[in-house]
Design a protein around this motif. Structure first.
Motif, PDB file in Angstrom:
ATOM      1  N   SER A  40      66.793  99.142  29.654  1.00  0.00           N
ATOM      2  CA  SER A  40      67.391  98.125  29.256  1.00  0.00           C
ATOM      3  C   SER A  40      68.458  98.486  28.037  1.00  0.00           C
ATOM      4  O   SER A  40      69.268  97.815  27.885  1.00  0.00           O
ATOM      5  CB  SER A  40      66.339  97.070  28.463  1.00  0.00           C
ATOM      6  OG  SER A  40      65.783  97.670  27.433  1.00  0.00           O
ATOM      7  N   SER A  41      68.534  99.733  27.627  1.00  0.00           N
ATOM      8  CA  SER A  41      69.477 100.152  26.694  1.00  0.00           C
ATOM      9  C   SER A  41      69.475 101.881  26.577  1.00  0.00           C
ATOM     10  O   SER A  41      68.357 102.406  27.230  1.00  0.00           O
ATOM     11  CB  SER A  41      69.064  99.531  25.418  1.00  0.00           C
ATOM     12  OG  SER A  41      67.885 100.108  24.737  1.00  0.00           O
ATOM     13  N   ASN A  42      70.492 102.378  25.933  1.00  0.00           N
ATOM     14  CA  ASN A  42      70.474 103.703  25.838  1.00  0.00           C
ATOM     15  C   ASN A  42      69.325 104.358  24.878  1.00  0.00           C
ATOM     16  O   ASN A  42      68.666 105.296  25.082  1.00  0.00           O
ATOM     17  CB  ASN A  42      71.724 104.171  25.262  1.00  0.00           C
ATOM     18  CG  ASN A  42      72.945 104.311  26.495  1.00  0.00           C
ATOM     19  OD1 ASN A  42      72.711 104.482  27.648  1.00  0.00           O
ATOM     20  ND2 ASN A  42      74.112 103.791  26.072  1.00  0.00           N
ATOM     21  N   ALA A  43      68.992 103.522  23.910  1.00  0.00           N
ATOM     22  CA  ALA A  43      67.768 103.664  23.077  1.00  0.00           C
ATOM     23  C   ALA A  43      66.738 103.594  23.829  1.00  0.00           C
ATOM     24  O   ALA A  43      65.795 104.533  23.560  1.00  0.00           O
ATOM     25  CB  ALA A  43      67.862 102.816  21.856  1.00  0.00           C
ATOM     26  N   ALA A  44      66.449 102.637  24.620  1.00  0.00           N
ATOM     27  CA  ALA A  44      65.243 102.788  25.509  1.00  0.00           C
ATOM     28  C   ALA A  44      65.018 103.996  26.471  1.00  0.00           C
ATOM     29  O   ALA A  44      64.002 104.676  26.489  1.00  0.00           O
ATOM     30  CB  ALA A  44      65.187 101.580  26.489  1.00  0.00           C
ATOM     31  N   HIS A  99      65.523  90.060  32.428  1.00  0.00           N
ATOM     32  CA  HIS A  99      66.822  90.839  32.559  1.00  0.00           C
ATOM     33  C   HIS A  99      67.781  90.344  31.653  1.00  0.00           C
ATOM     34  O   HIS A  99      67.752  89.195  31.133  1.00  0.00           O
ATOM     35  CB  HIS A  99      67.333  90.709  33.861  1.00  0.00           C
ATOM     36  CG  HIS A  99      68.540  91.548  34.403  1.00  0.00           C
ATOM     37  ND1 HIS A  99      69.973  91.239  34.031  1.00  0.00           N
ATOM     38  CD2 HIS A  99      68.644  92.863  34.634  1.00  0.00           C
ATOM     39  CE1 HIS A  99      70.514  92.223  34.255  1.00  0.00           C
ATOM     40  NE2 HIS A  99      69.898  93.196  34.657  1.00  0.00           N
ATOM     41  N   PRO A 100      68.610  91.511  30.826  1.00  0.00           N
ATOM     42  CA  PRO A 100      69.469  90.782  30.048  1.00  0.00           C
ATOM     43  C   PRO A 100      70.382  89.590  30.417  1.00  0.00           C
ATOM     44  O   PRO A 100      70.638  88.802  29.718  1.00  0.00           O
ATOM     45  CB  PRO A 100      70.182  92.006  29.438  1.00  0.00           C
ATOM     46  CG  PRO A 100      69.397  93.320  29.677  1.00  0.00           C
ATOM     47  CD  PRO A 100      68.660  92.716  30.893  1.00  0.00           C
ATOM     48  N   VAL A 155      60.952  88.564  23.645  1.00  0.00           N
ATOM     49  CA  VAL A 155      61.484  88.939  24.883  1.00  0.00           C
ATOM     50  C   VAL A 155      62.034  90.350  24.876  1.00  0.00           C
ATOM     51  O   VAL A 155      62.387  91.008  24.155  1.00  0.00           O
ATOM     52  CB  VAL A 155      63.106  88.021  25.085  1.00  0.00           C
ATOM     53  CG1 VAL A 155      63.578  88.408  26.271  1.00  0.00           C
ATOM     54  CG2 VAL A 155      62.819  86.520  24.792  1.00  0.00           C
ATOM     55  N   ILE A 156      61.160  90.876  26.000  1.00  0.00           N
ATOM     56  CA  ILE A 156      61.365  92.212  26.311  1.00  0.00           C
ATOM     57  C   ILE A 156      62.245  92.330  27.538  1.00  0.00           C
ATOM     58  O   ILE A 156      61.984  91.957  28.531  1.00  0.00           O
ATOM     59  CB  ILE A 156      59.873  92.859  26.751  1.00  0.00           C
ATOM     60  CG1 ILE A 156      59.073  92.763  25.532  1.00  0.00           C
ATOM     61  CG2 ILE A 156      60.177  94.551  27.257  1.00  0.00           C
ATOM     62  CD1 ILE A 156      57.719  93.042  25.864  1.00  0.00           C
ATOM     63  N   HIS A 157      63.458  93.202  27.368  1.00  0.00           N
ATOM     64  CA  HIS A 157      64.420  93.431  28.416  1.00  0.00           C
ATOM     65  C   HIS A 157      63.925  94.302  29.339  1.00  0.00           C
ATOM     66  O   HIS A 157      63.291  95.356  28.997  1.00  0.00           O
ATOM     67  CB  HIS A 157      65.817  93.590  27.749  1.00  0.00           C
ATOM     68  CG  HIS A 157      66.553  92.529  27.319  1.00  0.00           C
ATOM     69  ND1 HIS A 157      67.745  92.775  26.525  1.00  0.00           N
ATOM     70  CD2 HIS A 157      66.175  91.269  27.095  1.00  0.00           C
ATOM     71  CE1 HIS A 157      68.035  91.493  25.863  1.00  0.00           C
ATOM     72  NE2 HIS A 157      67.238  90.719  26.275  1.00  0.00           N
ATOM     73  N   THR A 158      64.288  93.984  30.747  1.00  0.00           N
ATOM     74  CA  THR A 158      64.031  94.890  31.844  1.00  0.00           C
ATOM     75  C   THR A 158      65.294  94.939  32.633  1.00  0.00           C
ATOM     76  O   THR A 158      66.345  94.598  32.396  1.00  0.00           O
ATOM     77  CB  THR A 158      63.009  94.047  32.850  1.00  0.00           C
ATOM     78  OG1 THR A 158      63.597  93.164  33.550  1.00  0.00           O
ATOM     79  CG2 THR A 158      61.674  93.597  32.106  1.00  0.00           C
ATOM     80  N   GLN A 172      71.654  83.651  30.301  1.00  0.00           N
ATOM     81  CA  GLN A 172      71.806  82.352  31.078  1.00  0.00           C
ATOM     82  C   GLN A 172      70.556  81.426  30.402  1.00  0.00           C
ATOM     83  O   GLN A 172      70.796  80.334  30.777  1.00  0.00           O
ATOM     84  CB  GLN A 172      71.862  82.655  32.500  1.00  0.00           C
ATOM     85  CG  GLN A 172      72.950  83.561  33.026  1.00  0.00           C
ATOM     86  CD  GLN A 172      72.900  83.816  34.592  1.00  0.00           C
ATOM     87  OE1 GLN A 172      72.078  83.071  35.212  1.00  0.00           O
ATOM     88  NE2 GLN A 172      73.620  84.477  35.047  1.00  0.00           N
ATOM     89  N   CYS A 173      69.522  81.896  29.899  1.00  0.00           N
ATOM     90  CA  CYS A 173      68.375  80.977  29.445  1.00  0.00           C
ATOM     91  C   CYS A 173      68.261  80.990  28.024  1.00  0.00           C
ATOM     92  O   CYS A 173      67.280  80.632  27.556  1.00  0.00           O
ATOM     93  CB  CYS A 173      67.158  81.279  30.108  1.00  0.00           C
ATOM     94  SG  CYS A 173      67.225  81.479  32.121  1.00  0.00           S
ATOM     95  N   SER A 174      69.402  81.521  27.404  1.00  0.00           N
ATOM     96  CA  SER A 174      69.094  81.665  25.732  1.00  0.00           C
ATOM     97  C   SER A 174      68.500  80.180  25.170  1.00  0.00           C
ATOM     98  O   SER A 174      67.702  80.458  24.094  1.00  0.00           O
ATOM     99  CB  SER A 174      70.410  82.104  25.137  1.00  0.00           C
ATOM    100  OG  SER A 174      71.317  81.142  25.375  1.00  0.00           O
TER     101      SER A 174
END
Lengths: 263, 263
Positions: free
Chosen positions: B120-124, A98-99, A116-119, A104-106
């Motif tokens: 995860s985004s508007n583009a997604a 999740h973004p 990294v794929i955001h969910t 928090q873990c950057s």
């Protein structure tokens, strides 16, 4: 009374509800849905209000504005993120996160140097890692246990003091004697120089410790704000609120105790 | 100089950069990446800082804390969300939406009464609607045009005044005469009763209009904050900053003009 929290299973809200009550809570799709049940008196809600890294939780602050509920307790959950996967760290090809978890873990993510794929949620990350067995999910220990994914790295979080504060919300206010903190929402309705300074004067004059101030959009256009204030409970606090009430509209969420989370 | 913004194509950042410069900007994967290039003097960054519905943009506020950049301008973009799909509204079976878009369009979504899947985004969301032709994406008009998806509903947003404020960030500060606003970051390093009230005194005494105050976690644990202040530019503002500097550490982002967006 049933306890309602933001789901799905494995969220930090789920974890804190189990830690507080020992029972399985009702899992709802949005934070707003938790507020709706609490306002009706059909559930006690537990919702996250701020995180020591990411700041205020918008949907909770907006829920406090919109729904007629009281705050009846607060508690603090130390936040730990883990990396969970069915393969070893050397074999992982990508990470689902999740973004906000990513934020928090950057530092750990930068060191791992994997795509990294955001969910849309930590639970979605877990489900993705169940489908794609070469991937890892950045999720809580509780979520890894719930979704039965082995933990391959612990304590991914940048900050060792990473903590989320939760509030308990109910239809009726807290009436016990052990309240330690009070919360109010001030909506000044107008914007004049020195306004916020004037709003803080009743607290400053009484040397009341203001533990938090958070501005939120008023909904009346950009540049117009409402203010959430948290401050220490006591007779002086009541005085300050009564003085403030003479000049601006105030909503009181009540005074409440700190609840102990045992994890 | 190249303009850098958060991508992918079709974000509101992309839209505002094109509106301001008429040229295609460099699209980067994160807001942090925009700050990195701006700090090095390799690009002028344009990043969202607050929205009239959702409040402050965390990654931008944290970027201002972390990177050594100045603010050299601000601009305001009216935000409109549309529903885009290859089928008519009667045939749509589900909606893809970023959680923040969902929040800003919650009333229209409630009326439509269709399942909403968070992305995860508007583009997604746009890419998902290209794959699943029975679905719709809640995205901007610019994104619908970019991804060539027909618009089937306009103005989904709850608030007709929905606006996002963007800032221009650069290595060096603005030195023109037409600055209208200044921004500073105050990190009090300690927490004492009346502190915030004291910090606001230099502004209140001079009747300087404080247009915004935003608290952010300090990174030193929960309950410890830094404060962003925006206030009107001018000789009195310089006075106030000089007085503040005597008591607390301040970072100045400079004073800057309002940039006009023509859309």
């Amino acid at each position: 009374m049933v306890i309602a929290v933001l789901g799905p299973a494995g969220t930090f809200s789920h974890e804190v509800a189990v830690a507080l009550t020992g029972a399985e809570p009702l899992l709802l799709p949005t934070i707003s849905a938790v507020f709706v049940l609490a306002e009706k008196g059909e559930a006690i809600g537990i919702v996250p209000i701020e995180n020591s890294e990411a700041g205020g939780v918008g949907p909770t602050l907006d829920g406090l504005c919109r729904y007629d509920v009281k705050i009846t307790g607060e508690c603090y959950l130390p936040v730990h993120h883990t990396l969970a996967s069915f393969v070893s760290i050397e074999e992982v090809t990508e990470i689902y996160a999740h973004p906000q978890t990513h934020e928090q873990c950057s530092e750990a993510f930068d060191r791992l140097d994997l795509p990294v794929i955001h969910t849309s949620s930590n639970a979605a990350s877990a489900l993705k890692a169940q489908e794609n067995r070469q991937a890892a999910a950045a999720i809580s220990e509780a979520a890894a246990a719930y979704y039965r994914i082995p933990i391959i790295l612990r304590n991914l979080e940048n900050s060792t003091t990473n903590t989320t504060r939760f509030i308990r919300i109910e239809k009726n206010g807290y009436s016990g004697e052990d309240a330690v903190k009070c919360s109010v929402l001030i909506d000044p309705m107008k914007d004049v120089p020195g306004l916020l300074h004037a709003l803080l004067s009743p607290f400053a004059e009484r040397k009341i410790n203001l533990s938090r101030i958070e501005s939120r959009p008023s909904g009346r256009g950009i540049g117009s704000y409402r203010f959430f204030l948290d401050f220490e409970a006591g007779a002086l606090a009541e005085d300050a609120i009564n003085e403030l009430k003479k000049t601006v509209p105030i909503r009181e969420f009540g005074c409440y105790p700190k609840l102990l989370v045992q994890i």
